[in-house]
Design an enzyme around this catalytic site. Structure first.
Site, PDB file in Angstrom:
ATOM      1  N   ASN A 152       0.807  -1.219   0.000  1.00 49.31           N
ATOM      2  CA  ASN A 152       0.000   0.000   0.000  1.00 49.31           C
ATOM      3  C   ASN A 152       0.836   1.264   0.000  1.00 49.31           C
ATOM      4  OD1 ASN A 152       0.526  -1.178   2.678  1.00 49.31           O
ATOM      5  ND2 ASN A 152      -0.384   0.712   3.461  1.00 49.31           N
ATOM      6  N   GLN A 180      -5.113  -3.121  -2.035  1.00 52.77           N
ATOM      7  CA  GLN A 180      -4.613  -2.183  -3.043  1.00 52.77           C
ATOM      8  C   GLN A 180      -4.616  -2.774  -4.450  1.00 52.77           C
ATOM      9  OE1 GLN A 180      -3.969   0.982  -2.608  1.00 52.77           O
ATOM     10  NE2 GLN A 180      -4.150   0.995  -0.378  1.00 52.77           N
ATOM     11  N   SER A 200     -11.280  -4.037   0.193  1.00 52.65           N
ATOM     12  CA  SER A 200     -12.029  -2.894   0.719  1.00 52.65           C
ATOM     13  C   SER A 200     -12.603  -2.096  -0.441  1.00 52.65           C
ATOM     14  CB  SER A 200     -11.113  -1.993   1.559  1.00 52.65           C
ATOM     15  OG  SER A 200     -11.850  -0.971   2.181  1.00 52.65           O
ATOM     16  N   HIS A 202     -13.681   0.985  -0.824  1.00 48.93           N
ATOM     17  CA  HIS A 202     -13.393   2.399  -1.079  1.00 48.93           C
ATOM     18  C   HIS A 202     -12.046   2.633  -1.753  1.00 48.93           C
ATOM     19  CE1 HIS A 202     -10.547   3.580   2.273  1.00 48.93           C
ATOM     20  NE2 HIS A 202     -10.950   2.405   2.715  1.00 48.93           N
ATOM     21  N   CYS A 326      -3.293   4.940   7.487  1.00 44.47           N
ATOM     22  CA  CYS A 326      -3.537   4.433   8.839  1.00 44.47           C
ATOM     23  C   CYS A 326      -2.483   4.897   9.833  1.00 44.47           C
ATOM     24  CB  CYS A 326      -3.581   2.905   8.816  1.00 44.47           C
ATOM     25  SG  CYS A 326      -4.883   2.274   7.752  1.00 44.47           S
TER      26      CYS A 326
END
Length: 394
Positions: A152, A180, A200, A202, A326
């Site tokens: 990522n 990713q 994920s 989004h 994060c």
């Protein structure tokens, strides 16, 4: 008002219009609970299952192997904790890498307190895992290997197919965090011998608050959230129908446009990399040059602090990051950059630019022009840079 140039798509993406349009009816008029038996509920159920088919198709999975979650981090947690709890009688050894997302690393740290033994593999200077290193660390009590599909932060694409083959050959489950990679590069769970995979929504034009865990048919994984019978008794809680419908639409669009989108992003990516390395002294590219996500640029500039760089870029209308979203706010340098061998003082000067198909060459040139100005200004205030220049001139 200054135009925003958004280059932080690894943190989150703008929802695509098709996904927004798809989810709206399930927020207002088709609001039924898919567990019900009446018409309104069954309409929601049908939309849920269509989305399940859409997201499964992207990775060559069957719809019944898809379990919807709230995010990629939940999927990572479920995969690791579920395997550890389910196979504890067989063994407690897990293999992962030093450059995984914190959702993996923090879960591993938690499991160590529960008795797990974790091997954290080194990577090379480009962030690549050597499949032979994976093979060497497998023990009779190894129950899981977890290696991300693509990093990522630095964008390096890992040799997932080779690692999956090794895992399958040794009877060890293989999980990959594909947050990713999903929808951005081709993934085939069967050819890659993947048993568990996290996603994920989004990160590919879908909504926040929605993700999935792929669980290969035949892999026993206990419930992560206990309660109702949703998601085939494995993940209780009323499904986020609107979010899941939007996720399915975003996944379908991403798969259909993947090749074209990747080609456009690569062109802008390579232009950015070439100009930065050619025109800004003492800069370096992080991550593998070729085995790289099509939209990822990660560079370090010596003698500057990444936080100051980001604030000054923001003042110029450019949204970027210094690494994982994060860990924004952390004063520590990226664990990924340290793992590929960068010293602290260079790792602190990192910049991650992650593109979408909307970013243009003109935007790339604007960003590089502003970067040149900002880096020069920051270095002019750095006593370390001043001392370095004096030594170079001596």
């Amino acid at each position: 008002m200054q135009k925003l140039i958004y280059m932080d798509n690894a943190a989150t993406t703008r929802m695509i219009p098709e996904a927004v349009d798809a989810m709206l009816p399930y927020l207002a008029q088709d609001y039924g609970n898919p567990s019900g038996i009446y018409g309104l509920a069954q309409k929601a159920k049908a939309a849920l299952e269509e989305a399940r088919e859409n997201v499964a198709r992207v990775i060559g999975a069957s719809p019944d192997e898809i379990y919807f979650t709230s995010c990629g981090s939940e999927a990572d947690n479920w995969a690791l904790k579920g395997v550890f709890e389910g196979l504890a009688a067989r063994g407690k050894h897990i293999i992962t890498t030093k450059i995984e997302h914190h959702a993996i690393l923090e879960t591993c740290a938690y499991l160590e307190k529960k008795g797990a033994e974790i091997t954290y593999l080194d990577v090379d200077e480009n962030g690549l895992v050597d499949p032979e290193d994976v093979k060497k660390e497998i023990r009779p009590d190894t129950i899981l290997i977890s290696v991300m599909s693509a990093n990522n932060e630095i964008g390096t694409i890992e040799p997932v197919r080779e690692i999956g083959k090794i895992a399958r050959g040794h009877g060890v489950l293989f999980h990959t965090d594909a947050v990713q990679a999903y929808g951005h590069i081709p993934i085939d769970v069967k050819k890659d011998n993947i048993d568990l995979l996290s996603v994920s929504a989004h990160k590919l034009g879908g909504p926040k608050g929605t993700g999935l865990l792929y669980v290969r048919r035949g892999v026993h994984l206990g419930s992560f959230i206990h309660g109702g019978a949703q998601e085939k008794n494995r993940r209780a809680g009323t499904e986020n129908v609107a979010g899941i419908v939007a996720f399915g639409t975003a996944a379908k669009v991403a798969a259909e446009k993947m090749q074209e989108r990747a080609a456009g992003e690569k062109a802008v990516r390579d232009h950015l990399i070439a100009r930065i390395l050619d025109e800004i002294p003492f800069s370096r590219l992080n991550g593998d040059r070729e085995k790289r996500l099509p939209n990822n640029v990660n560079v370090c500039f010596r003698f500057i602090e990444g936080e100051s760089l980001l604030l000054m870029l923001d003042a110029k209308g450019v949204a970027a990051s210094s690494g994982s979203a994060c860990t924004s706010g952390s004063l520590d340098p990226s664990h990924v950059l340290l793992a590929i061998g960068l010293p602290h003082e260079i790792a602190h000067g990192s910049l991650r630019l992650t593109l979408s198909e909307e970013n243009t060459m003109e935007e790339a040139d604007y960003v590089v022009d502003k970067l040149k100005e900002i880096v020069s200004r920051l270095r002019s205030m750095s006593p370390l840079y001043e001392d370095f220049v004096k030594k170079q001139q001596a």
